[in-house]
Design a protein around this motif. Structure first.
Motif, PDB file in Angstrom:
ATOM      1  N   GLN A 126       0.833  -1.206   0.000  1.00 58.34           N
ATOM      2  CA  GLN A 126       0.000   0.000   0.000  1.00 58.34           C
ATOM      3  C   GLN A 126       0.869   1.259   0.000  1.00 58.34           C
ATOM      4  N   MET A 127       1.953   1.230   0.782  1.00 57.27           N
ATOM      5  CA  MET A 127       2.843   2.398   0.832  1.00 57.27           C
ATOM      6  C   MET A 127       3.529   2.598  -0.518  1.00 57.27           C
ATOM      7  N   ASN A 128       3.955   1.520  -1.168  1.00 60.34           N
ATOM      8  CA  ASN A 128       4.585   1.634  -2.490  1.00 60.34           C
ATOM      9  C   ASN A 128       3.611   2.188  -3.521  1.00 60.34           C
ATOM     10  N   ASP A 129       2.348   1.777  -3.425  1.00 59.68           N
ATOM     11  CA  ASP A 129       1.336   2.322  -4.332  1.00 59.68           C
ATOM     12  C   ASP A 129       1.171   3.826  -4.116  1.00 59.68           C
ATOM     13  N   LEU A 130       1.169   4.256  -2.870  1.00 60.81           N
ATOM     14  CA  LEU A 130       1.042   5.689  -2.570  1.00 60.81           C
ATOM     15  C   LEU A 130       2.271   6.465  -3.053  1.00 60.81           C
ATOM     16  N   ILE A 131       3.439   5.872  -2.942  1.00 63.26           N
ATOM     17  CA  ILE A 131       4.667   6.524  -3.443  1.00 63.26           C
ATOM     18  C   ILE A 131       4.586   6.660  -4.962  1.00 63.26           C
ATOM     19  N   ASP A 132       4.129   5.590  -5.626  1.00 65.14           N
ATOM     20  CA  ASP A 132       3.992   5.633  -7.087  1.00 65.14           C
ATOM     21  C   ASP A 132       3.012   6.724  -7.520  1.00 65.14           C
ATOM     22  N   ASP A 133       2.005   6.994  -6.698  1.00 67.96           N
ATOM     23  CA  ASP A 133       1.011   8.025  -7.000  1.00 67.96           C
ATOM     24  C   ASP A 133       1.409   9.388  -6.440  1.00 67.96           C
ATOM     25  N   ASP A 134       2.650   9.495  -5.941  1.00 68.26           N
ATOM     26  CA  ASP A 134       3.160  10.748  -5.355  1.00 68.26           C
ATOM     27  C   ASP A 134       2.321  11.218  -4.162  1.00 68.26           C
ATOM     28  N   LYS A 135       1.913  10.282  -3.319  1.00 66.61           N
ATOM     29  CA  LYS A 135       1.072  10.613  -2.174  1.00 66.61           C
ATOM     30  C   LYS A 135       1.732  10.213  -0.853  1.00 66.61           C
ATOM     31  N   GLU A 136       3.067  10.266  -0.814  1.00 67.21           N
ATOM     32  CA  GLU A 136       3.750   9.899   0.433  1.00 67.21           C
ATOM     33  C   GLU A 136       3.598  10.950   1.536  1.00 67.21           C
ATOM     34  N   ASP A 137       3.008  12.094   1.212  1.00 64.66           N
ATOM     35  CA  ASP A 137       2.733  13.127   2.222  1.00 64.66           C
ATOM     36  C   ASP A 137       1.278  13.073   2.697  1.00 64.66           C
ATOM     37  N   SER A 138       0.549  12.086   2.262  1.00 66.84           N
ATOM     38  CA  SER A 138      -0.870  12.003   2.600  1.00 66.84           C
ATOM     39  C   SER A 138      -1.078  11.449   4.011  1.00 66.84           C
ATOM     40  N   PRO A 139      -2.249  11.755   4.610  1.00 62.05           N
ATOM     41  CA  PRO A 139      -2.564  11.201   5.929  1.00 62.05           C
ATOM     42  C   PRO A 139      -2.606   9.666   5.916  1.00 62.05           C
ATOM     43  N   LYS A 140      -3.051   9.086   4.804  1.00 53.30           N
ATOM     44  CA  LYS A 140      -3.107   7.624   4.710  1.00 53.30           C
ATOM     45  C   LYS A 140      -1.700   7.029   4.797  1.00 53.30           C
ATOM     46  N   TYR A 141      -0.747   7.631   4.129  1.00 54.84           N
ATOM     47  CA  TYR A 141       0.641   7.149   4.169  1.00 54.84           C
ATOM     48  C   TYR A 141       1.185   7.255   5.595  1.00 54.84           C
ATOM     49  N   SER A 142       0.916   8.358   6.259  1.00 50.89           N
ATOM     50  CA  SER A 142       1.363   8.545   7.647  1.00 50.89           C
ATOM     51  C   SER A 142       0.747   7.496   8.576  1.00 50.89           C
ATOM     52  N   ALA A 143      -0.532   7.195   8.360  1.00 53.93           N
ATOM     53  CA  ALA A 143      -1.204   6.185   9.179  1.00 53.93           C
ATOM     54  C   ALA A 143      -0.585   4.807   8.950  1.00 53.93           C
ATOM     55  N   LEU A 144      -0.248   4.515   7.695  1.00 51.68           N
ATOM     56  CA  LEU A 144       0.396   3.238   7.382  1.00 51.68           C
ATOM     57  C   LEU A 144       1.791   3.155   8.018  1.00 51.68           C
ATOM     58  N   GLU A 145       2.525   4.259   7.982  1.00 50.64           N
ATOM     59  CA  GLU A 145       3.848   4.291   8.631  1.00 50.64           C
ATOM     60  C   GLU A 145       3.731   4.019  10.130  1.00 50.64           C
TER      61      GLU A 145
END
Length: 173
Positions: A76-95
């Motif tokens: 899921q995190m790799n998908d968000l990185i591919d979509d340039d969304k590593e600054d999103s709240p979802k990415y932070s929650a996954l981290e």
């Protein structure tokens, strides 16, 4: 294992055990033949292999579930990185979830590594080993010697005053 009454394998449970509603080690040991093994384990390390049969802390299922979830999170995190969304709240929650799961995984691994120290060894029969394994006491087996050994993790106190985790339902108290 749960006991009903005041006896274990034909032996009366100690008064201390009955008062605390737990089987004591003295009565447990009387339930099967056990012979002081002294330095047997130390002197026979090279004769066959002493495999620990029971008394282990095992978190295999829990660790597998965590590792599976960690793989899902990484995907899921790799998908968000591919979509340039590593600054999103979802990415932070996954981290955050990943960090908690990794910490929990480490705690399970530490618990498995920190086995209690064995102070005494006793040779036991096959039936004695079965009883001990049922209550998750430390039991070793050496196939080459065809021998079971009980690893006792307490020292110094009379066994009549050391309690197992086996409850005794006596109806007296």
């Amino acid at each position: 294992m749960e006991l009903y009454g005041e006896y274990f394998c034909g032996n009366k449970i100690s008064e201390y055990g009955l008062q605390h509603k737990r089987l004591d080690y003295g009565t447990l040991a009387k339930g099967f033949d056990c012979v002081d093994a002294g330095y047997l384990m130390e002197k026979t390390w090279e004769t066959g292999y002493w495999e620990q049969e029971s008394g282990l802390v095992d978190y295999t299922e829990e660790k597998e579930a965590i590792e599976e979830r960690l793989e899902e999170i990484d995907d899921q995190m790799n998908d968000l990185i591919d979509d340039d969304k590593e600054d999103s709240p979802k990415y932070s929650a996954l981290e955050e979830e990943k960090a908690k799961l990794e910490e929990q995984l480490e705690e399970y691994e530490d618990a498995e590594q920190s086995q209690p120290e064995v102070y005494q060894y006793f040779i036991v029969s096959h039936s004695g080993a079965e009883i001990l394994e049922e209550i998750n006491e430390i039991v070793y087996y050496n196939e080459e010697l065809n021998l079971y050994v009980w690893g006792v993790t307490h020292w110094g106190t009379s066994w009549d005053y050391v309690l197992t985790d086996v409850p005794c339902m006596t109806g007296k108290f």
